[in-house]
Design a protein around this motif. Structure first.
Motif, mmCIF file in Angstrom:
data_model
loop_
_atom_site.group_PDB
_atom_site.id
_atom_site.type_symbol
_atom_site.label_atom_id
_atom_site.label_comp_id
_atom_site.label_asym_id
_atom_site.label_seq_id
_atom_site.Cartn_x
_atom_site.Cartn_y
_atom_site.Cartn_z
ATOM 1 N N UNK A 86 5.685 3.029 2.731
ATOM 2 C CA UNK A 86 4.668 2.050 2.339
ATOM 3 C C UNK A 86 4.247 1.279 3.575
ATOM 4 N N UNK A 87 3.091 0.650 3.473
ATOM 5 C CA UNK A 87 2.658 -0.312 4.487
ATOM 6 C C UNK A 87 2.376 -1.617 3.765
ATOM 7 N N UNK B 23 0.851 -1.195 0.000
ATOM 8 C CA UNK B 23 0.000 0.000 0.000
ATOM 9 C C UNK B 23 0.881 1.237 0.000
ATOM 10 N N UNK B 24 0.617 2.119 -0.940
ATOM 11 C CA UNK B 24 1.339 3.382 -1.023
ATOM 12 C C UNK B 24 0.309 4.490 -1.242
ATOM 13 N N UNK B 25 0.781 5.717 -1.273
ATOM 14 C CA UNK B 25 -0.116 6.839 -1.540
ATOM 15 C C UNK B 25 0.629 7.901 -2.323
ATOM 16 N N UNK C 276 -4.753 6.543 -2.403
ATOM 17 C CA UNK C 276 -4.150 5.263 -2.024
ATOM 18 C C UNK C 276 -3.962 4.353 -3.221
ATOM 19 N N UNK C 277 -2.917 3.524 -3.145
ATOM 20 C CA UNK C 277 -2.695 2.512 -4.169
ATOM 21 C C UNK C 277 -2.333 1.203 -3.481
ATOM 22 N N UNK C 278 -2.591 0.101 -4.158
ATOM 23 C CA UNK C 278 -2.401 -1.220 -3.559
ATOM 24 C C UNK C 278 -2.186 -2.232 -4.671
#
Lengths: 164, 164
Positions: free
Chosen positions: A74-75, A32-34, A40-42
Motif C-alpha cells: 500500500x501507499x 491506496x491499494x490496488x 486502484x482503491x483509496x
C-alpha cells in the motif's frame, strides 16, 4: 506546486514532524491499494503508529483489506495535502482484533475507537519501507526520510530526484 | 469509524457540499493509481473542476501520469479525512498544457498556479463515474451521489451497501 514563503525544513525537522503526525491522537491516513489487475482503491482510515509500524483496522472483506492481503503493498498519505507524510508500506501481518490485547490497547489509545466492538474487523500491521515528507514545491528536494526500511541520517544532503 | 453527534446529511446536501469542495479555489486532491502489475501509487495534486470533469496537471513522466495513461483509471479523495468526497474516474483525455487556452485558463483560475511555466507538464482530464461523500460512520449509508456517471436523484433513499 505553488511557491511558498516558508523556508524548506531540513531532514531532522521533517523527521520529527513526520513522527509527530504519525503519533497524533485521532490521526487518519489515506490508504491506496490496488487489485491484482491494477484497479486502484483509496479510503481514509484511522492511523495508529505502534512499534515503528502503522496499524489500521478494517473489515476483512473490504476492498482495501482484500487488496492488501493479496498484494502485500500500500501507499499511505498522512496530513493535509500541503503538509504530507507519504509512506510506502508492506503488509507485515494480519491480526484478528481479539487476538492481541497489547495491539488492541495501543489502537484504542491513539484512535479512540475500539474495532473489537464491530463485526469482522482485522488489524493490518504495515511495515514502512519508504517515508517522504513535504509541504510545498520547495520541499520536493530532500523529501525522502526513510529508504529501504531505514531512516536516513538526519543531517544528510537533500535528494534532488523527482519522483512524483 | 467513530460516532458523531452531527446528523447525517441527505443526498441533496451532500451533493451541494461535494460540488462546493470540487470548485473551491486552491483545492487539492489525493490521486490513487496503480501500475499494470498492481503497485499502488498516491500523491496530492491541485484539483480543478471544469465542465463536470476533474483536471489535474502533472509531469508527463511522473508515476501518476504513466499509470493513468496506461490504465485509464484513478480513485480520488478530496477534503479532510472526516469530510471526504471520493471519485472513481476514467481518463477522458491528455492535453498538452500549451494546447488548450480555455482549459489552461480554467486551471489557473482555480488552482492559482500555471503549469505552462513548468517543463513537461500535461493536463489529464478525468471523467467521474462514481462519486461518494461522507463525514463520519453515520454517513456511510447513502454515500453514493453518482453511479455509472450519472448523479443520483437528490431525494433518493440512502443506499445501505458497505463498499469500503
Amino acid at each position: 506546486m505553488s511557491t511558498s514563503a516558508e523556508p524548506a525544513r531540513d531532514r531532522a525537522a521533517r523527521t520529527a514532524d513526520a513522527l509527530a503526525a504519525l503519533r497524533a491522537p485521532g490521526a487518519d491516513v489515506w490508504v491506496a491499494t490496488a487489485s491484482a489487475d491494477g484497479v486502484p482503491y483509496l479510503v481514509p482510515l484511522s492511523l495508529v503508529w505502534w512499534e515503528e509500524q502503522v496499524v489500521v483496522a478494517l473489515e476483512s472483506t473490504s476492498p482495501t483489506a482484500r487488496n492488501l492481503t493479496a498484494s502485500g503493498r500500500a501507499r499511505l498519505g498522512v496530513g493535509p495535502t500541503r503538509d504530507v507524510v507519504m509512506l510506502d508500506v508492506v503488509l507485515d501481518r494480519s491480526v484478528d482484533v481479539g487476538a492481541d490485547d497489547g495491539l488492541a490497547e495501543a489502537f484504542v489509545a491513539q484512535a479512540d475507537w475500539d474495532p473489537r466492538r464491530g463485526h469482522g474487523y482485522v488489524f493490518l500491521v504495515l511495515q514502512p519501507t519508504r517515508v517522504q515528507a513535504w509541504r510545498e514545491a520547495n520541499e520536493i528536494p530532500g523529501r525522502t526520510l526513510m529508504r529501504d526500511g531505514t531512516w536516513l541520517a538526519r543531517s544528510g544532503r537533500p535528494v534532488a530526484r523527482t519522483e512524483n
